[in-house]
Write an enzyme that holds these catalytic residues in place. Structure first.
Site, PDB file in Angstrom:
ATOM      1  N   SER A   1     -10.633   0.363   6.719  1.00 29.41           N
ATOM      2  CA  SER A   1     -10.060   0.632   5.899  1.00 29.41           C
ATOM      3  C   SER A   1      -9.271  -1.306   5.007  1.00 29.41           C
ATOM      4  O   SER A   1      -8.667  -0.636   4.027  1.00 29.41           O
ATOM      5  CB  SER A   1      -8.903   1.005   5.914  1.00 29.41           C
ATOM      6  OG  SER A   1      -9.242   2.304   4.963  1.00 29.41           O
TER       7      SER A   1
ATOM      8  N   SER B   1      -9.719   2.582   2.600  1.00 31.41           N
ATOM      9  CA  SER B   1      -9.070   2.714   2.360  1.00 31.41           C
ATOM     10  C   SER B   1      -8.160   2.342   1.044  1.00 31.41           C
ATOM     11  O   SER B   1      -7.628   2.521  -0.208  1.00 31.41           O
ATOM     12  CB  SER B   1      -8.445   4.066   2.592  1.00 31.41           C
ATOM     13  OG  SER B   1      -7.595   3.259   3.702  1.00 31.41           O
TER      14      SER B   1
ATOM     15  N   LYS C   1       0.649  -1.083   0.199  1.00 30.76           N
ATOM     16  CA  LYS C   1       0.038  -0.601  -0.100  1.00 30.76           C
ATOM     17  C   LYS C   1       0.617   1.427   0.252  1.00 30.76           C
ATOM     18  O   LYS C   1       1.732   1.551   0.860  1.00 30.76           O
ATOM     19  CB  LYS C   1      -0.666  -0.260   1.001  1.00 30.76           C
ATOM     20  CG  LYS C   1      -2.338   1.077   1.594  1.00 30.76           C
ATOM     21  CD  LYS C   1      -3.048   0.783   2.193  1.00 30.76           C
ATOM     22  CE  LYS C   1      -4.215   2.144   2.631  1.00 30.76           C
ATOM     23  NZ  LYS C   1      -4.818   2.159   3.455  1.00 30.76           N
TER      24      LYS C   1
HETATM   25  N1  GLN Z   1     -13.052   5.176   5.371  1.00 32.11           N
HETATM   26  C1  GLN Z   1     -12.226   5.035   6.994  1.00 32.11           C
HETATM   27  C2  GLN Z   1     -12.501   6.947   6.763  1.00 32.11           C
HETATM   28  O1  GLN Z   1     -12.240   7.594   5.957  1.00 32.11           O
HETATM   29  C3  GLN Z   1     -11.319   4.762   7.404  1.00 32.11           C
HETATM   30  C4  GLN Z   1     -10.249   4.855   6.729  1.00 32.11           C
HETATM   31  C5  GLN Z   1      -9.423   4.060   7.539  1.00 32.11           C
HETATM   32  O2  GLN Z   1      -9.575   2.847   8.460  1.00 32.11           O
HETATM   33  N2  GLN Z   1      -8.012   4.437   6.388  1.00 32.11           N
HETATM   34  O3  GLN Z   1     -11.946   7.800   7.376  1.00 32.11           O
END
Ligand code: GLN
Length: 494
Positions: free
Chosen positions: A184, A160, A79
């Site tokens: 995420s 994400s 990532k």
């Molecule tokens: N979708 C969540 C956010 O936008 C979690 C993102 C994440 O875990 N990095 O904050």
């Protein structure tokens, strides 16, 4: 011999060690698959030479009769939130475009030390803020999955870690790293029909991981089986003196400890997770999950997590607050982009760099974060959210007095078409409603694929465990995997 790109971590590692194929053959097969899959936009940069060099080291070690590492000969996707030495690291933001770290994150270094190689840096939501992979500066990632019936609608891989979920389910990487601040790893894993585990907060070092919300950020593996997640997590985890929140604990032998036999275990079903707006098919798969775990020998018990409905609002205060502080370092001086309008002073340069460099969702989070931290609102929002966080943790503590692990859906819906929620941030945020409580409490949690819905899209089940009990989470996941027998794969269109 089966197609090398259909193999996962364990099969590649054991196949290389056993001389069934060489690590170079594996790396070449995946490099070719990555190159052909540009239509998924899963990678921001590809690093075929990194994968080949690691493969050659594994092959040479084998030829010399030396033992191979835990991930020996396995090429993976990284990532693009992990700093990688001499390889551009962007967090999918324009503000970091061109930033090439002179250091390696602890987690990626551990993976290389264990014998893995890197296929490339995976696309993500910008600064890991998002649930659909639409906030990346480098364009959407597309899910390899499409609705059944020949529709060509481009679907979201989740976020994400959407580059990770897309690449692993499309079989252009056997496994990938993810990070999970509020879902995420788990939400994209569920959307893409793969496994992903967020370990206990502190298990994996955050050193060299671009920070979003430091009290929540945790790295973890995403792969197509529970076994592969166990192997990779073992390679990623461990105490790191460079991260003050790193756990000073030995890494258990999770792979060796795997067992799908749940006799004597109690699995809690949190009644507050039966929420309005949850898809019927998801509720059905949750019921099915209970049956599977009963079949594996577990006793199913009702538990209550009364503060569940306050977790998401609290997360959307705590996470942006921490983000607004973490992102202050992008000033046009230290990293990446600098926008220096003619005749501008220092303050103008900061403003111009940030205006040009941060995407809209990132700006939204910074605005929310600075607002909830501002004098006059701090107590009403930030302090209140911290109190809610304590209550959410306490809910879990009380539930775990009655059960060993908790079973819940990972998400309230299956994947949705790209673009369908981009104008509706609240509905987008709601996607993480089942994932966020475990994040606030720092608990290990995993998503495992359960089934396809009537539209042919994957659905995941989530297991949340006690602190430090990744083994219990993995074993419960294994019991589901053994019964779900999920072997669906997306039809190749890319
Ligand atoms: N979708 C969540 C956010 O936008 C979690 C993102 C994440 O875990 N990095 O904050």
């Amino acid at each position: 011999m089966s197609n090398l790109t259909d193999l996962g971590v364990k099969d590649i590692r054991d196949g290389v060690a056993g001389g069934e194929f060489t690590a170079r053959e594996v790396a070449e097969a995946f490099n070719a698959a990555v190159e052909q899959a540009a239509g998924l936009n899963a990678f921001i940069v590809t690093t075929p030479d990194h994968a080949l060099a690691a493969a050659d080291r594994a092959d040479a070690a084998r030829a010399a009769g030396q033992p191979l590492g835990k991930m020996g000969g396995v090429p993976i996707g990284m990532k693009d939130l992990f700093a990688t030495k001499c390889v551009q690291t962007t967090a999918a933001s324009h503000i970091l475009e061109g930033f090439t770290p002179q250091y390696e994150s602890t987690v990626s270094q551990k993976l290389w030390d264990a014998g893995a190689g890197m296929l490339g840096k995976l696309n993500l939501d910008q600064f890991a803020m998002g649930s659909s992979n639409e906030t990346s500066y480098f364009g959407n990632v597309t899910s390899p999955w499409r609705k059944a019936g020949g529709a060509n609608t481009a679907m979201s891989p989740g976020g994400s870690s959407g580059g990770s979920s897309s690449a692993v389910s499309a079989r252009i990487a056997p496994a990938a790293t993810g990070t999970d601040t509020g879902g995420s790893i788990r939400q994209p894993a569920a959307f893409a029909g793969i496994c992903g585990i967020k370990p206990t907060y502190g298990r994996c070092s955050r050193w060299g991981v671009v920070a979003f919300a430091s009290s929540l950020d945790q790295a973890g593996p995403m792969a197509r089986s529970v076994e592969d997640c166990a192997i990779m997590l073992e390679a990623m985890a461990g105490f790191d003196p460079k991260d003050a929140t790193s756990l000073k604990m030995d890494v258990p032998a999770w792979e060796a400890g795997l067992s799908g036999d749940l006799k004597g275990k109690k699995i809690g079903i949190p009644r507050e997770y039966r929420m309005d707006g949850t898809d019927d098919e998801i509720l059905k798969s949750w019921e099915q999950g209970k049956e599977w775990l009963r079949d594996a020998g577990a006793e199913i018990v009702d538990v209550s997590l009364p503060h569940t409905k306050y977790a998401l609002p609290a997360y959307y205060i705590v996470a942006p607050a921490e983000a607004s502080s973490n992102l202050a370092r992008y000033d046009g001086v230290r990293y990446g982009l600098r926008d220096l309008p003619e005749g501008a002073g220092l303050q103008d340069m900061y403003a111009a760099t940030r205006a040009a460099g941060f995407g809209d969702e990132v700006k939204r989070r910074i605005l929310i974060g600075t607002y909830v931290l501002s004098a006059g609102f701090y107590d009403a929002y930030y302090n209140q959210a911290q109190k809610v966080r304590t209550l959410v943790s306490r809910d879990f503590e009380q539930a775990f007095a009655q059960c060993d692990a908790i079973l819940a859906p990972t998400t309230p819906t299956a994947s949705f078409p790209l673009g369908s929620l981009s104008d509706d941030p609240l509905t987008m945020y709601l996607n993480d409603v089942f994932a966020v409580p475990a994040s606030l409490a720092g608990l290990p949690a995993m998503s495992v694929p359960a089934t396809l819905n009537s539209e042919g899209l994957p659905l995941g089940l989530q297991i949340v465990g006690k602190p430090f009990d990744e083994q219990g989470v993995l074993n419960t996941g294994l019991a589901i995997q053994q019964r779900a027998e999920f072997d669906a794969k997306p039809e190749k269109w890319w």
